[in-house]
Design an enzyme around this catalytic site. Structure first.
Site, PDB file in Angstrom:
ATOM      1  CG  HIS A 109      -5.367 -10.616  18.359  1.00  0.00           C
ATOM      2  ND1 HIS A 109      -5.528 -11.714  19.465  1.00  0.00           N
ATOM      3  CD2 HIS A 109      -5.322  -9.486  19.099  1.00  0.00           C
ATOM      4  CE1 HIS A 109      -5.527 -11.306  20.554  1.00  0.00           C
ATOM      5  NE2 HIS A 109      -5.666  -9.627  20.424  1.00  0.00           N
ATOM      6  CG  HIS A 115      -3.856  -6.339  19.989  1.00  0.00           C
ATOM      7  ND1 HIS A 115      -5.114  -6.428  20.652  1.00  0.00           N
ATOM      8  CD2 HIS A 115      -3.771  -5.469  19.107  1.00  0.00           C
ATOM      9  CE1 HIS A 115      -5.870  -5.593  19.874  1.00  0.00           C
ATOM     10  NE2 HIS A 115      -5.018  -4.783  19.140  1.00  0.00           N
ATOM     11  CG  ASP A 153      -1.882  -8.386  25.113  1.00  0.00           C
ATOM     12  OD1 ASP A 153      -2.053  -8.010  23.786  1.00  0.00           O
ATOM     13  OD2 ASP A 153      -3.071  -8.418  25.911  1.00  0.00           O
ATOM     14  CG  HIS A 154      -3.004 -12.226  22.461  1.00  0.00           C
ATOM     15  ND1 HIS A 154      -3.722 -13.070  22.897  1.00  0.00           N
ATOM     16  CD2 HIS A 154      -3.444 -10.505  22.892  1.00  0.00           C
ATOM     17  CE1 HIS A 154      -4.807 -12.452  23.765  1.00  0.00           C
ATOM     18  NE2 HIS A 154      -4.621 -11.154  23.729  1.00  0.00           N
ATOM     19  CG  HIS A 204     -10.049  -7.610  19.974  1.00  0.00           C
ATOM     20  ND1 HIS A 204     -10.426  -6.890  21.151  1.00  0.00           N
ATOM     21  CD2 HIS A 204      -8.931  -8.225  20.098  1.00  0.00           C
ATOM     22  CE1 HIS A 204      -9.298  -7.008  21.658  1.00  0.00           C
ATOM     23  NE2 HIS A 204      -8.311  -7.412  21.237  1.00  0.00           N
ATOM     24  CG  ASP A 221      -8.019 -10.649  23.377  1.00  0.00           C
ATOM     25  OD1 ASP A 221      -7.795 -11.729  24.075  1.00  0.00           O
ATOM     26  OD2 ASP A 221      -7.326  -9.604  23.336  1.00  0.00           O
ATOM     27  CG  HIS A 272      -6.958 -11.136  28.125  1.00  0.00           C
ATOM     28  ND1 HIS A 272      -5.764 -10.447  28.299  1.00  0.00           N
ATOM     29  CD2 HIS A 272      -6.957 -10.780  26.830  1.00  0.00           C
ATOM     30  CE1 HIS A 272      -5.016  -9.934  27.578  1.00  0.00           C
ATOM     31  NE2 HIS A 272      -5.768 -10.148  26.363  1.00  0.00           N
TER      32      HIS A 272
END
Length: 282
Positions: A54, A56, A58-59, A110, A134, A173
């Site tokens: 996805h 975001h 941090d990915h 998400h 996530d 995570h």
């Protein structure tokens, strides 16, 4: 098929999946380019593609730099917001990287464009792998930022939950201890939760990952996969599985929320939008 688990940022995982006969490799959620390329060099493999679950930061934040450093790199994902995207994939689409087969599993909730990746090698005795981003965590599931409980229920029962039970789960995570503390609140008599939590705490103390789990294990201790079980219905006061899931997610969102207020400087920084580049997380 060899999976390298790479810890980055505060609690993120990115993964390098190596096709051992050709020494080609595919990365999942390439958030930190420098660290990924260190592992690529150490393993003496060629990075061919990135699979992004996805958008975001941090990915996906490493995609542009990796595309610049690795000409011809393919970047797969289901959301136009993913940086350096070259191949937009759809639900049940299959990809091939040497002997590695990948099935793309669309799991919106998400984020509206979340994609999980199911990987296997034909004829291999090794269990298949799910890179769940996530959507599914060890002992938990992702927040419903852009979707609904109905969508997450479908994801966890008909899509991810319907995979072979021996499937190894590689999530986005490291939040297993926190998840299992909540699971124990929900099911205080569940001995499997207690044992898994003790194990996860020991792993955490030794700074070791708790991934992968297996799908079969998740059904024994992950409350979000146990919404039809009596203790879950008693805890939530609901019987409809979607309502159980919805209530569980609300309870988890409020679980051990910090009570102290942030300091005034932090509040001003939020008001001024100084944190906005960092807020798209998890």
């Amino acid at each position: 098929m060899k999976v390298k688990v790479i810890s980055v940022l505060e609690d993120n995982y990115m993964y390098l999946v190596i096709e051992e006969s050709t020494r080609d490799a595919v990365a999942v959620d390439a958030a930190v380019p420098k660290r990924l390329l260190e592992i690529v060099r150490k393993e003496d493999v060629v990075l061919r593609a990135i699979l992004t679950t996805h958008h975001h930061w941090d990915h996906a934040r490493g995609n542009e730099e990796l595309a610049r450093l690795c000409p011809g790199l393919r970047v797969y994902g289901a959301d136009e917001r993913i940086g350096a995207l070259t191949h937009k994939v759809t639900h049940d689409q299959e990809l091939t990287f040497g002997a590695i087969r990948v099935r793309c599993l669309f799991t919106p909730c998400h984020t509206s464009g979340h994609m999980c990746y199911f990987m296997w090698e034909d004829g291999s005795p090794d269990a298949p792998a799910l890179f769940s981003g996530d959507t599914l965590f060890v002992g938990g599931c992702g927040k419903f930022f852009e979707g609904t409980a109905e969508q997450m229920y479908t994801n966890l029962t008909q899509i991810v939950g319907a995979l072979p039970k021996e499937t190894k789960v590689f999530c986005g995570h490291e939040c297993t201890v926190r998840n299992l503390k909540f699971a124990l609140k929900v099911e205080p008599e569940n001995e499997i939760v207690k044992k898994k939590l003790a194990w996860a705490k020991q792993r955490d103390d030794e700074d070791l990952p708790t991934v992968p789990s297996t799908l079969q294990e998740e059904f024994l201790y992950n409350p979000f996969l146990r919404v039809t079980e009596e203790p879950l219905q008693k805890f939530t006061g609901k019987t409809d599985p979607v309502e159980v899931l919805r209530t569980l997610r609300t309870e988890k969102d409020n679980f051990k929320k910090p009570k102290e207020r942030p300091n005034p400087q932090a509040m001003l920084a939020f008001d001024w939008g100084l944190f906005s580049p960092f807020l798209e997380k998890k």
